[in-house]
Design an enzyme around this catalytic site. Structure first.
Site, PDB file in Angstrom:
ATOM      1  N   SER A  55       1.517   2.308  -4.162  1.00 36.31           N
ATOM      2  CA  SER A  55       1.983   3.194  -5.226  1.00 36.31           C
ATOM      3  C   SER A  55       2.687   4.448  -4.713  1.00 36.31           C
ATOM      4  O   SER A  55       3.377   5.112  -5.471  1.00 36.31           O
ATOM      5  CB  SER A  55       0.823   3.601  -6.136  1.00 36.31           C
ATOM      6  OG  SER A  55      -0.098   4.409  -5.438  1.00 36.31           O
ATOM      7  N   HIS A  95      -1.798  10.264  -4.989  1.00 35.51           N
ATOM      8  CA  HIS A  95      -0.573  10.421  -5.782  1.00 35.51           C
ATOM      9  C   HIS A  95      -0.045  11.843  -5.684  1.00 35.51           C
ATOM     10  O   HIS A  95      -0.755  12.760  -5.291  1.00 35.51           O
ATOM     11  CB  HIS A  95      -0.816  10.051  -7.243  1.00 35.51           C
ATOM     12  CG  HIS A  95      -0.838   8.568  -7.473  1.00 35.51           C
ATOM     13  ND1 HIS A  95      -1.160   8.018  -8.676  1.00 35.51           N
ATOM     14  CD2 HIS A  95      -0.577   7.515  -6.659  1.00 35.51           C
ATOM     15  CE1 HIS A  95      -1.094   6.691  -8.600  1.00 35.51           C
ATOM     16  NE2 HIS A  95      -0.746   6.371  -7.375  1.00 35.51           N
ATOM     17  N   ASP A 127      -0.052   9.257 -14.415  1.00 30.42           N
ATOM     18  CA  ASP A 127      -1.383   8.670 -14.241  1.00 30.42           C
ATOM     19  C   ASP A 127      -2.347   8.889 -15.398  1.00 30.42           C
ATOM     20  O   ASP A 127      -3.547   8.637 -15.233  1.00 30.42           O
ATOM     21  CB  ASP A 127      -2.029   9.247 -12.970  1.00 30.42           C
ATOM     22  CG  ASP A 127      -1.321   8.828 -11.706  1.00 30.42           C
ATOM     23  OD1 ASP A 127      -0.516   7.890 -11.757  1.00 30.42           O
ATOM     24  OD2 ASP A 127      -1.584   9.450 -10.664  1.00 30.42           O
TER      25      ASP A 127
END
Length: 183
Positions: A55, A95, A127
């Site tokens: 990701s 992230h 998210d």
């Protein structure tokens, strides 16, 4: 070859075997103490993590080893790469901070509370769906900010999680080596 090792093992005696077991336990506890000490220095429950998904590509790839810190009074900024963990999930998520909002504390000289929105570089949306009913992350959810990385070293960890037999074989082999070692 195995019979020779077994003979050597019998010849060493109980006293030597106990000494080797204590040495092995000492190595394990020293490693745990270093991990906890590093956690205290960095103010992070997990100062080193492995990237488990794609990701964050191209910034980080699966198997990269990340080094984290989590200074108590430092605010996060857009673009910072964080590792966070929300209640009910086992695996921390790596992230990038997409947006922050400072919320002033009433009648306090302490820094403002901060709300954080994150997104994976390789993901099409933010998210919010990962936050389990929350709209924003809070500072308590942040494990740390990425300060450095080593590429691909974490594949050893991924292999041991994907194949538990490998983990047990390695640990068993190390334990056996520690017991049989003469010095």
């Amino acid at each position: 070859m195995f019979t020779e090792e077994l003979k050597t093992f019998r010849r060493l005696g109980v006293r030597h075997l106990l000494l080797q077991m204590l040495n092995f336990a000492s190595v394990i506890t020293s490693g745990l103490m270093m991990w906890k000490g590093l956690g205290l220095i960095t103010n992070s429950e997990s100062p080193i993590v492995v990237v488990l998904s794609g990701s964050m590509e191209p910034a980080f790839y699966r198997g990269d080893l990340l080094f984290l810190t989590n200074p108590a009074h430092e605010q996060y900024h857009t673009g910072d790469i964080t590792v966070y963990k929300v209640v009910g999930t086992e695996v921390p998520i790596v992230h990038r901070v997409l947006e922050t909002h400072d919320v002033p504390r009433a009648n306090s000289d302490e820094p403002d509370d901060q709300l954080i929105l994150t997104k994976g570089d390789n993901n099409p949306v933010d998210d919010i769906d990962l936050y389990r009913g929350m709209d924003w992350l809070e500072k308590q959810h942040i494990v740390g900010k990425v300060r450095g990385f080593v590429p691909y070293i974490g594949y050893v960890t991924i292999a041991m999680n994907d194949f538990p037999q490998l983990k047990y074989a390695l640990l068993g082999g190390l334990g056996l080596m520690a017991l049989i070692q003469r010095e």
